[in-house]
Design an enzyme around this catalytic site. Sequence first.
Site, PDB file in Angstrom:
ATOM      1  N   GLU A   1       9.693   1.432  10.925  1.00  0.00           N
ATOM      2  CA  GLU A   1      10.719   2.466  10.854  1.00  0.00           C
ATOM      3  C   GLU A   1      10.000   3.803  10.925  1.00  0.00           C
ATOM      4  O   GLU A   1       9.260   4.173  10.007  1.00  0.00           O
ATOM      5  CB  GLU A   1      11.548   2.372   9.573  1.00  0.00           C
ATOM      6  CG  GLU A   1      12.687   3.368   9.586  1.00  0.00           C
ATOM      7  CD  GLU A   1      13.458   3.411   8.286  1.00  0.00           C
ATOM      8  OE1 GLU A   1      14.670   3.567   8.337  1.00  0.00           O
ATOM      9  OE2 GLU A   1      12.828   3.317   7.215  1.00  0.00           O
TER      10      GLU A   1
ATOM     11  N   GLU B   1       9.488  16.345  15.249  1.00  0.00           N
ATOM     12  CA  GLU B   1       9.936  16.151  13.873  1.00  0.00           C
ATOM     13  C   GLU B   1       9.192  17.109  12.936  1.00  0.00           C
ATOM     14  O   GLU B   1       7.965  17.102  12.879  1.00  0.00           O
ATOM     15  CB  GLU B   1       9.706  14.705  13.438  1.00  0.00           C
ATOM     16  CG  GLU B   1      10.284  14.392  12.081  1.00  0.00           C
ATOM     17  CD  GLU B   1      10.135  12.927  11.699  1.00  0.00           C
ATOM     18  OE1 GLU B   1      11.069  12.371  11.100  1.00  0.00           O
ATOM     19  OE2 GLU B   1       9.071  12.347  11.995  1.00  0.00           O
TER      20      GLU B   1
ATOM     21  N   CYS C   1      13.536  10.727   7.348  1.00  0.00           N
ATOM     22  CA  CYS C   1      13.435  10.414   8.774  1.00  0.00           C
ATOM     23  C   CYS C   1      14.786  10.540   9.469  1.00  0.00           C
ATOM     24  O   CYS C   1      14.836  10.712  10.687  1.00  0.00           O
ATOM     25  CB  CYS C   1      12.858   9.019   8.971  1.00  0.00           C
ATOM     26  SG  CYS C   1      13.722   7.731   8.042  1.00  0.00           S
TER      27      CYS C   1
ATOM     28  N   LYS D   1       0.870  -1.173   0.000  1.00  0.00           N
ATOM     29  CA  LYS D   1       0.000   0.000   0.000  1.00  0.00           C
ATOM     30  C   LYS D   1       0.908   1.225   0.000  1.00  0.00           C
ATOM     31  O   LYS D   1       1.412   1.640   1.031  1.00  0.00           O
ATOM     32  CB  LYS D   1      -0.916   0.007   1.226  1.00  0.00           C
ATOM     33  CG  LYS D   1      -2.259   0.766   1.013  1.00  0.00           C
ATOM     34  CD  LYS D   1      -2.123   2.230   0.687  1.00  0.00           C
ATOM     35  CE  LYS D   1      -1.738   3.038   1.915  1.00  0.00           C
ATOM     36  NZ  LYS D   1      -1.665   4.533   1.562  1.00  0.00           N
TER      37      LYS D   1
END
Length: 495
Positions: A253, A386, A287, A178
């Site tokens: 992750e 973040e 990331c 997906k």
Amino acid sequence: MSDLDQLQHFIGGKQVAPQSGEYFDSTNPATRETLYQAARGNTADIERAVAAAKVAFEDPRWRDLSQTRRGHLLRRLGDLVGENADELARMEVLDNGKLLREMRGQLATVPEYYYYYAGLADKIHGDVVPTSDRRVLNYTTREPLGVVGAITPWNSPLTLTTSKLAPALAVGDTVVIKPSEHTSRSALRLAELALEAGFPEGAVNVVTGFGAEAGQALVDHPDLAKISFTGSTATGARIAAATARRFIGSTLELGGKSPNIVFEDADVANAAMGVVAGIFAAAGQTCIAGSRVFAHRAVYDELLERVTERAKTIRIGDPLEAETELGPLAFEDQRDKVAGYVDLGRSEGARVITGGRPSDGGLGGYFYEPTVLVDVDNDMRVVREEIFGPVVAVMPFDTEEEVLRLANDTEYGLAAGVWTTNLSRAHRVAARLDAGTVWVNTYRAMSPMSPRQGFKNSGVGIEHGTETIKEYTRLKSVWINTSEDAVADPFTMRS
């Protein structure tokens, strides 16, 4: 491809229209131009995809295929990715706005992942375990799990899909992908290449759509053996809870707020370029972005000046043009999120010394200027959360102990950078940083051979390297009595 072409799901080796008949627009973030429409997947589409993957997994043509032959198929897929690298790179540039030259660089390395796992495919085996009775043989085997769900993000679609797909196929699993709703096209093309490489119909399936619809349906499907997800920590937490309820595995992750530490003995020019690469490459949409920079007070001013001057000269523009150095953010909400964080930083007392403004890049797209923040501390939200954009916070420090405390004072633990010419310090600091990957005098180095793991809220499980094979297999222990003696009555005492 014309602007309004409709892309279908790829299920069981065929293009399949969405059960609902609904599609959604995909937009070029550099120009806001509508590129195509992708199938809007839902539970019914996921049902079909998982069913196709389950049939393929149980088919003797795949189940009984030798490990060496699976390796041949993976090598052929790697070849096809390489042969179609420019087409795939352009697809990703138009979908997510990354630089064409960067995507060409990534696509040059993606085949290496397939080659690596192709070579590893027939080296996956168990062990013979010593027992107290030599007449009893005990050995272990590693078996494929079954149907694996892979939910992938928009920032490096093919690279991050490959890190899941290649080991899963190497061990004999089948996969339902997906992709992010922002980057549907390259995953669909990859599935076509897998079929062309010789993988059986249903081994690789793609359902496009939104996370709350297709993604959630995939996570919740009872026939799924595992989920591998790359994305936000909040979504990862929900997936972890859902998989735990069903006792299936997950590899996650997740986010990061990585420190990039420059000591007083560092080569400051090199460190400055490392900082620039760590935060402004890919417009900060990684990331592992080095979004928190700690510079020793002795070199703080010089480092800040070098980073700021380079940030001011970064060329913003069309990601398809060779001279462009910074493309757009991937979609409007992401650009607005970045702008909101910079405004928040200002309200917290941070000072913007360059950047700090959205831009259309002269193209009408979702650009944001490379931004450097100072007068910040580790308690500010702009430093702790973040941002996922081209925004770096630069802070001074005085001692090694102080910077280790500051660097580790975060909920994340994905990556870290260290800049020093002192070998003892390099090893000492690397050992004490709470990060799954530590780079010394470099940043963003990566290899399919090197395992990668996030600490703390940056995830669970391992990607890349031989270690990831354990994530996609189950361990079976087999006991065989080789003795021809009669089995003793368990209720009769032995002399």
